[in-house]
Write an enzyme that holds these catalytic residues in place. Structure first.
Site, PDB file in Angstrom:
ATOM      1  N   SER A 178       2.653   3.587   2.590  1.00 36.65           N
ATOM      2  CA  SER A 178       2.697   4.974   2.119  1.00 36.65           C
ATOM      3  C   SER A 178       3.594   5.856   2.990  1.00 36.65           C
ATOM      4  O   SER A 178       3.977   6.950   2.569  1.00 36.65           O
ATOM      5  CB  SER A 178       1.282   5.559   2.084  1.00 36.65           C
ATOM      6  OG  SER A 178       0.691   5.478   3.362  1.00 36.65           O
ATOM      7  N   CYS A 179       3.956   5.386   4.196  1.00 35.46           N
ATOM      8  CA  CYS A 179       4.771   6.243   5.072  1.00 35.46           C
ATOM      9  C   CYS A 179       6.236   6.282   4.655  1.00 35.46           C
ATOM     10  O   CYS A 179       7.036   6.967   5.280  1.00 35.46           O
ATOM     11  CB  CYS A 179       4.630   5.830   6.529  1.00 35.46           C
ATOM     12  SG  CYS A 179       5.380   4.250   6.868  1.00 35.46           S
TER      13      CYS A 179
END
Ligand code: GFB
Length: 317
Positions: free
Chosen positions: A110-111
């Site tokens: 998700s980063c």
């Protein structure tokens, strides 16, 4: 050939994600799951990876091998997070295609999304703004990997798809307090606080950041479902659908472990991104739902921690 007859290579099978994918494949009845240990196959070595794919029949690849770690590990070893991940993914993706593999799942994170992306974060937020600085090198590597998959799809029609999981936890997690993610760190800290009768446990940052957590077996189900789905293509966010503050998470982990002392915040440590809740509507539209609640998942993870600790005698922090 049916799905269950396919020869499936899981890269990174000793890691938390790869091991969960292998468990899920076996649970579904896949008979030909291929794995290689790091000693047998160094994925950073292009020659070794090409030799492996040209001598080992493989139909499908799950690319779960990666250099991963928590906020501090990302900050202190940016070279490893950028270089190792670029090497592993370029080697595997290119050699797999050259050997005739036409279906591959690349695992990201998700980063990859901009720090200030609108929440919940949709897949189309990619590359719309600056990244969170604490994990930029890792995110850049993962973005390169997913762009390489997209390029193989566009240029050669390969079904190289990407799963972007939220923060994960579960069996085989890393409990080293310098390099781990927050959830395994909290399990270990509260357990050791309880064991040694500490009246306080220190956690990092302000406790205000919000994070979304998914038990790794739920991720593995999503991954195998995506690979079996005839229409799956592109990027899929894979998250639980709700987030929790680090302070609330700490109270929850303390409760599961049975620790009743104080929680102290070390604000000299970084908070990282303020929030990264993912919009997982794309994968949900294909029928996937997470099954393990956060409280249940933490209870399961704590059980694994206790077993792994006894088996491997985790070093004292
Ligand atoms: O899980 P974590 O290390 O990484 O930290 P990120 C999440 C939050 O928990 C941060 C806080 O705000 C930390 O300051 N925290 C509190 C702690 N106590 C602790 C502790 O004892 N250990 C750790 N590790 N954190 C990672 C990225 O970001 O997320 C990776 O660095 C990857 O690249 C991963 O993308 C999914 O959630 O901030």
């Amino acid at each position: 050939m049916t799905n269950l007859e396919q020869r499936v290579f899981v890269a990174g099978h000793r890691g938390m994600v790869g091991a969960a994918i292998v468990r899920e494949l076996h649970r579904r009845g896949y008979a030909n799951v291929v794995t290689r240990s790091r000693e047998e196959l160094d994925l950073e070595n292009q020659n070794q990876v090409h030799r492996f794919f040209s001598t080992t029949p493989v139909d499908v690849v799950y690319l779960a091998a990666a250099k991963v770690g928590g906020i501090l590990a990302n900050q202190t070893h940016p070279v490893d997070f950028l270089y190792k991940n670029l090497m592993i993914q370029c080697n595997v993706i290119r050699a797999a295609y050259a050997a005739g593999v036409r279906k591959l799942l690349f695992l990201g994170s998700s980063c990859i999304y901009p720090r200030e992306a609108p929440q919940p974060i949709r897949e189309d937020a990619l590359l719309t703004g600056p990244l969170e600085s604490t994990n930029e090198p890792y995110a850049i590597a993962k973005i390169a990997g997913l762009k390489l998959c997209e390029a193989y799809q566009r240029q050669y029609g390969a079904r190289f798809i990407c799963a972007m999981p939220t923060n994960l936890y579960g069996p085989r997690d890393n409990y080293d307090l310098h390099s781990s993610h927050v959830l395994p760190a909290l399990i270990r800290k509260f357990h050791e606080g309880l064991e040694s009768g500490q009246d306080s446990v220190t956690i990092w940052g302000t406790g205000a950041p919000l994070r979304e957590f998914l038990y790794v077996d739920d991720l593995a189900q999503a991954c195998v479902m995506l690979m079996e789905h005839p229409e799956a293509e592109g990027i899929y966010n894979i998250g639980a659908g709700q987030d929790i503050s680090i302070a609330e998470l700490a109270r929850l982990v303390a409760r599961v472990v049975g620790y009743t002392g104080n929680i102290v915040y070390d604000t000299g440590k970084p908070d990282g991104t303020p929030r990264k809740l993912m919009d997982s509507a794309r994968v949900r539209a294909l029928g996937w739902r997470p099954e393990i609640s956060l409280t249940h998942g933490i209870t399961l993870a704590y059980g694994h921690f206790l077993r792994e600790r006894t088996q491997h005698a985790l070093p004292v922090a």
